[in-house]
Design an enzyme around this catalytic site. Structure first.
Site, short mmCIF file in Angstrom:
data_model
loop_
_atom_site.label_atom_id
_atom_site.label_comp_id
_atom_site.label_asym_id
_atom_site.label_seq_id
_atom_site.Cartn_x
_atom_site.Cartn_y
_atom_site.Cartn_z
CD GLU A 91 -2.44 -1.09 2.83
OE1 GLU A 91 -3.28 -1.95 3.06
OE2 GLU A 91 -2.11 -0.22 3.65
CB CYS A 110 2.37 7.26 3.94
SG CYS A 110 2.68 6.01 5.19
CB CYS A 117 5.64 -5.60 9.52
SG CYS A 117 6.85 -4.96 10.71
CB CYS A 121 3.02 -2.94 16.48
SG CYS A 121 4.78 -2.61 16.35
CB CYS A 124 0.27 -2.35 13.36
SG CYS A 124 0.88 -2.32 11.68
N GLY A 173 5.59 -2.24 6.94
CA GLY A 173 6.96 -2.70 7.19
C GLY A 173 7.77 -1.77 8.06
CD GLU A 174 11.58 -0.71 11.89
OE1 GLU A 174 10.72 -0.39 12.70
OE2 GLU A 174 12.49 0.06 11.52
CB SER A 205 8.75 5.77 10.63
OG SER A 205 8.10 5.26 11.75
CB SER A 228 6.77 3.90 16.52
OG SER A 228 6.67 4.33 15.19
CG HIS A 230 3.62 3.39 19.73
ND1 HIS A 230 3.29 4.56 19.09
CD2 HIS A 230 3.98 2.51 18.73
CE1 HIS A 230 3.44 4.40 17.79
NE2 HIS A 230 3.87 3.18 17.54
CG ASN A 304 -6.68 5.18 11.27
OD1 ASN A 304 -7.48 6.02 11.66
ND2 ASN A 304 -5.99 5.29 10.15
CB CYS A 347 0.38 1.15 8.42
SG CYS A 347 1.46 -0.23 8.45
S1 SF4 Z 1 3.61 -0.57 13.38
FE1 SF4 Z 1 5.27 -0.67 11.88
S2 SF4 Z 1 6.80 -1.97 12.91
FE2 SF4 Z 1 4.88 -2.31 14.00
S3 SF4 Z 1 3.95 -4.11 13.01
FE3 SF4 Z 1 3.13 -2.26 11.99
S4 SF4 Z 1 4.46 -1.98 10.23
FE4 SF4 Z 1 5.55 -3.32 11.64
#
Ligand code: SF4
Length: 357
Positions: A91, A110, A117, A121, A124, A173-174, A205, A228, A230, A304, A347
């Site tokens: 995306e 973005c 990933c 998290c 997510c 993704g990271e 990020s 991030s 959090h 979200n 995301c």
């Molecule tokens: S927030 Fe970022 S690092 Fe965490 S699972 Fe989602 S995509 Fe991966």
């Protein structure tokens, strides 16, 4: 066939040379695909037929095929779902911001850096899909190229990168887990003879890969770093960000200090507010104490909600109370304007919807 967007200019020159094509043709090709944003080899009028034929028999063009594009009701946000050569889906989100008294009018893209990933998290949608593979440099850069083409249609050829276009590696993704390709993609985006997007308009990020933050500090590139965070303590953070068990918050803050020391650049902390999980006054007090010594900016982001997660958005009174405490510690902060909720702009959410995950 490998996409032309995967190839460095030097390697295109070598390919041309071995096919008996003059090397300077690689510069013309580069100009066509990264500046003029041609959409096929046939569109490139500066190259002789033999070069076009060579390219067509050795390379494919864009590695992205559009599957779905959604526009938010307020027309500020577009979300794109792309299919890759192996049928994986990624995306990209385009957000349009008008001038708001603090910041100028801008367009933010973005982009994704991985298919899925591994970091899981808990709030997510991408984390809920698991990890499939790294994106290639061409797949990362092509997301920007495709969106820039749309912006030029929308705003005209005079659309100005320098002032108007920001790129954030905050999609699926990271990016620091795909370190070398992310950096090569940044170089490609930044190339003055190509897309020419200023490094200061690019943000990487991370959810906190401590060794990679330290590596990035030494790269001598001017990109922005967003972390991030959090949560302000290990107990709260480990509930939603499993990588905290490997790199706890003390190590993360130390790495950020080091990053600031080496680069003299501020760190942007991202804090997704989750109702009842990390949004109390005591969390805000702890966060204020933690971030106060750092050159930083804090973005507070109401979550979200995703289909599979139980986390709910904090209400606006709580968000405002949280921010007031942060302000007491003299930490500059923003409540990030919410964009594209009606099109699942968070995301990984559009892919989840498409695949019924
Ligand atoms: S927030 Fe970022 S690092 Fe965490 S699972 Fe989602 S995509 Fe991966």
């Amino acid at each position: 066939m490998i996409s032309i967007f995967e190839i460095k200019k030097e390697d295109i020159k070598l390919g041309f040379k071995s096919a008996g094509i003059r090397e300077y043709r690689a510069d013309q090709l580069w100009q066509s695909i990264y500046v003029d944003l041609s959409s096929s080899f046939d569109e490139i009028k500066t190259l002789p037929l033999e070069a076009v034929n060579y390219l067509k028999s050795n390379h494919s063009f864009s590695p992205l095929r559009l599957v779905v594009k959604k526009k938010s009701k307020d027309k500020s946000t577009d979300k794109y779902l792309w299919k890759l050569h192996d049928n994986n889906l990624i995306e990209t989100v385009l957000m349009r911001y008008d001038e708001d008294g603090h910041r100028r009018r801008r367009r933010t893209v973005c982009i994704s850096s991985q298919v899925g990933c591994a970091l899981d998290c808990k709030f997510c949608a991408t984390g809920q899909q698991g990890f499939t593979r790294q994106l290639t440099v061409g797949e990362i850069v092509s997301q920007v190229i495709e969106i820039k083409k749309e912006l030029i249609i929308e705003e005209g050829r005079s659309f100005n990168n320098e002032n108007n276009l920001n790129i954030v590696f905050m999609g699926m993704g990271e990016p620091l887990a795909n370190y070398s390709r992310t950096l090569e993609a940044v170089k490609r985006l930044n190339d003055q003879k190509g897309l020419n997007i200023g490094a200061r308009n690019i943000t990487i990020s991370t959810v906190g890969l401590v060794p990679k933050i330290l590596d990035l500090a030494k790269e001598k590139i001017q990109v922005n770093l967003a972390v991030s965070i959090h949560a302000p303590d290990d107990e709260t953070r480990s509930q939603t960000v499993p990588i905290n068990n490997t790199y706890p918050i003390g190590d993360l803050i130390q790495a950020c200090k080091k990053y600031i020391e080496i680069t003299n650049r501020k760190v942007f902390f991202e804090y997704v507010l989750l109702h009842g999980q990390n949004d109390s006054k005591s969390h805000a007090e702890k966060l204020g104490k933690l971030l106060k010594p750092l050159l930083c900016h804090l973005n507070l982001i109401p979550v979200n909600p995703t289909l599979k997660s139980d986390y709910k958005r904090s209400n606006s009174d709580k968000i405002n109370a949280f921010r007031e405490i942060i302000t007491k510690y003299n930490i500059p902060s923003t409540i990030r304007m919410e964009k594209g909720i009606d099109i699942n702009a968070g995301c990984g959410q559009l892919k989840s919807e498409f695949l019924n995950l």
